[in-house]
Design an enzyme around this catalytic site. Sequence first.
Site, PDB file in Angstrom:
ATOM      1  N   CYS A 119      24.535   0.551 -61.251  1.00  0.00           N
ATOM      2  CA  CYS A 119      23.759  -0.587 -61.938  1.00  0.00           C
ATOM      3  C   CYS A 119      24.593  -0.818 -63.425  1.00  0.00           C
ATOM      4  CB  CYS A 119      22.541  -0.394 -61.648  1.00  0.00           C
ATOM      5  SG  CYS A 119      22.535  -0.608 -59.999  1.00  0.00           S
ATOM      6  N   ASN A 150      30.907  -2.476 -59.050  1.00  0.00           N
ATOM      7  CA  ASN A 150      29.605  -0.770 -58.377  1.00  0.00           C
ATOM      8  C   ASN A 150      29.088  -1.962 -56.701  1.00  0.00           C
ATOM      9  OD1 ASN A 150      28.234   1.338 -58.669  1.00  0.00           O
ATOM     10  ND2 ASN A 150      26.125   0.062 -59.078  1.00  0.00           N
ATOM     11  N   GLU A 151      27.359  -1.714 -56.690  1.00  0.00           N
ATOM     12  CA  GLU A 151      27.380  -2.756 -55.591  1.00  0.00           C
ATOM     13  C   GLU A 151      27.461  -4.089 -55.511  1.00  0.00           C
ATOM     14  OE1 GLU A 151      23.987  -0.187 -55.822  1.00  0.00           O
ATOM     15  OE2 GLU A 151      24.451   1.031 -54.613  1.00  0.00           O
TER      16      GLU A 151
END
Length: 654
Positions: free
Chosen positions: A243, A377-378
Site C-alpha cells: 500500500c 498495487n491493490e
Amino acid sequence: MTKHCFLPAFAAFLLFTVSCEESLKFDVDLSKEGAPIQETMYGIFFEDINFAADGGLYAELVKNRSFEFPDDALQGWKAFGKVEVKNDGPFARNPHYVRLSDPMHPHKWTGLDNEGFFGIGVKEGEQYRFSVWARVPSGGSSDLRVEIVNTASMGENHFLCQQDLKVTGKDWTKYQVVLTPDATLEKAVLRIFLTGDRETVDLEHVSLFPVDTWMGHENGMRKDLAQALADLHPGIFRFPGGCIVEGTDLDTRYNWKNSVGPVENRPLNENRWEYTFPYRFYPDYYQSYGLGFYEFFLLSEEIGSEPLPILSCGLACQFQNDNPSAHVPVNELQPYIQDALDLIEFANGPVTSTWGKVRADMGHPEPFNLKYIGIGNEQWDQLYPDHLVPFVDAIRKAYPEIKIVGSSGPDSEGKQFDFLWPEMKKIGADLVDEHFYRPYEWFLSQGARYDNYDREGPKVFAGEYACHAKGKKWNHYYASLLEAAFMTGIERNADVVHMATYAPLFAHVEGWQWRPDLIWYDNLRSFRTVSWHVQQLYGQYRGKNTLTLTMDGKNVTGAEGQQGLFASAVADGDKVYVKVVNTSEEAKSIELSFGGVSVSGVSSVKLSSDKLDEDNTLDVPDNIVPVTESLGGKGTSIKVKVEPLSFRIYIFEK
Ligand code: AHR
C-alpha cells in the site's frame, strides 16, 4: 486406502512398532521433465511496514536525523540548554537544522539526546560511525562532545563511550568520529553537547551507523537482517510495497525520485502505517528514504535477486479513497508514466543518460539490469485498467524487453479478481499479482488452485500471501505448515506461477502494525520464523524442472480422500527433490515409486513440531527449525514415513 488388520492378542503390544497400514503410493515420473522452475520463483516482498526500513533493515540509529518530522522538528530528540530550530539549512529538501549556543552559565549545558527507534541498540566493542553536517556561524571553531549513553546506569559514568569533535569555519562540512561502546545496551541514547568555550554551532543530518553493516556500506543495512534475506536465496525482490506504493493520498505515495541522490537531501515522507490502524498507532513513523531505490537495486544485486519495483499507477489507496478526485485523471497521467520510464533509465540507462548518470554518481556506473516493473498495487474497478493501459503502451514502446506486472486486486477470488484477470489478459500484462492473506481452511483448500489456470495467459505472481488464522493472527507453526502445503501447488504449476513472495517481510517487536511476518527483531537481535524456514527450504530446493507426482493418477493437493497430504516433485540435474506436507494428525507411510528408474536416498529435511501455536522467538530462535537426516535406500521405489503435521523434503540421486 488403509488396510485394517487383525492381530492376535499376544501380538497387540507390537502395534507401536509394526505398521498395519498399507503404504500410500506416490508415483514420481522421472521419464519426462516438466516446466522449468523460474529462478524468480521464490522471493521477498519488502514494504516499510512494522518499522521495516528506518528502525529495521536500514541501519541508521538516529530518528529524525534531519529535524524534519512535521509535527515537531525535535520529535525523537530531547533538547537541553539553548537549542533553536532553524530552517535555512544547506539541503533544500530538508531545510531544518539546529543551532546550539552557550547556555550562559558555566555549570549549565547545551545539547541534544536522540532516543533512536525504541532506543539505540549498541554492542560492546563494536564500532559506530557518528557523522554530522556542521558549521560555526562566527567562522571560529566550536567543541562538541558525542556520547552513547545509558541513562539508567548506576555506574559513575552514564556514557558507554565518548569522542570530542571540533567544528571549524562558516561553511557546512561533514564531520565524523567513530565510537566504541564498552557495554552492550538495547536502549542507549545518543548525546551531543557543547563543550570548550561553547561557541555557537549549527548541526544538520545527525547520523549514527554501525561500521559493520551488510557489505560494509556506509549508508548500509543491518547485517543480521540482510543476511536473513540472503539466506533465503530469493530469486525476486519486490519493493517498496504494498500500500505504501499508493499512499493514503497521492502526495504521500512512494516517490522513487525522492529516494535517490545524497541521503541528506532525500525529503521525508509520511508513512501510512503510522496511522492506518488506530489500535496500533505510531505517531513517529516516517520514511527517511535512506533505504531508497539505489539501495534496493544494490541489495538485490548483492543477494542475487531480480529487482521488481512496483510503482504508483496514479491511483491513491482505494481502501482509503472513495472519491474519484483522489486519483489522477487518465489524461493527466504523463508525469507518473514518466516516473516509470525514468526509473527504468535509472536502473539500466547509460551513464550519459539523465537518470543513468544519477545512478553512476551514486557509485554504480554498470546498469542494474532491471527486467520487471509492476504498475499499481491493490487496485480495482475499471479505474485500474484505464490507468494501466497508458503505462503499458509507453513502457512497451520505450522498453519492449521489460516485463510488466499488473494486479488482480486485493482478494484471492471474487468480484474484483474475476473482473481484473480478463482485463490483464486483454492489456497483455506479462504477470498478474495476486494477494491472499487467508485462513487455515483457505490454504487447505487451495492445493490445486493453479492446476487449471489458463496456460496461455499472463503468468502468476503470488505477490503477497500468508496464512492468517482466525483469532490467532500471529506467527505459529501450523499456519506455516499450511503455507508449505499450499506451495506444493505453486511448484507443481511452475509453468504458470513464475514468482511468489510471502508478506510482510519484517517486523520490529516494539513497532509492528501487521502480523504474521517473516523476520522479527529488536534493536540487537533477530529471529527467523517457521514461515521463513518454509520459504528458505523452497528456495534452497527449488530445482530446475517440475516432475509429475501422482497418487492414484491424481495430483496430491489435499483433496478429499488424499488424507491431508500435499506433494510435489522437481528435478535438479541428477537430483530429485520430493516435497510432502502431511497436514493430518496421523503419520503416513508412503511408497515413492520412480517408474522403474533406480534412485538412491541422499538425505531428508524434516520440519515437524507438536507446538502448533508456537513459533521461534528472540529468546528461543531455534524453537522450531528444520532438521536434516540421512536417507538410505536404493531402488525403483523407496518407502518413507511422514510424521503427523510435518513437512518433509526427500532428496534422491538418480
Ligand atoms: O502486506 C501488508 C499490506 O497488505 C500491503 O501493504 C498491501 O498490499 C496488502 O493489503
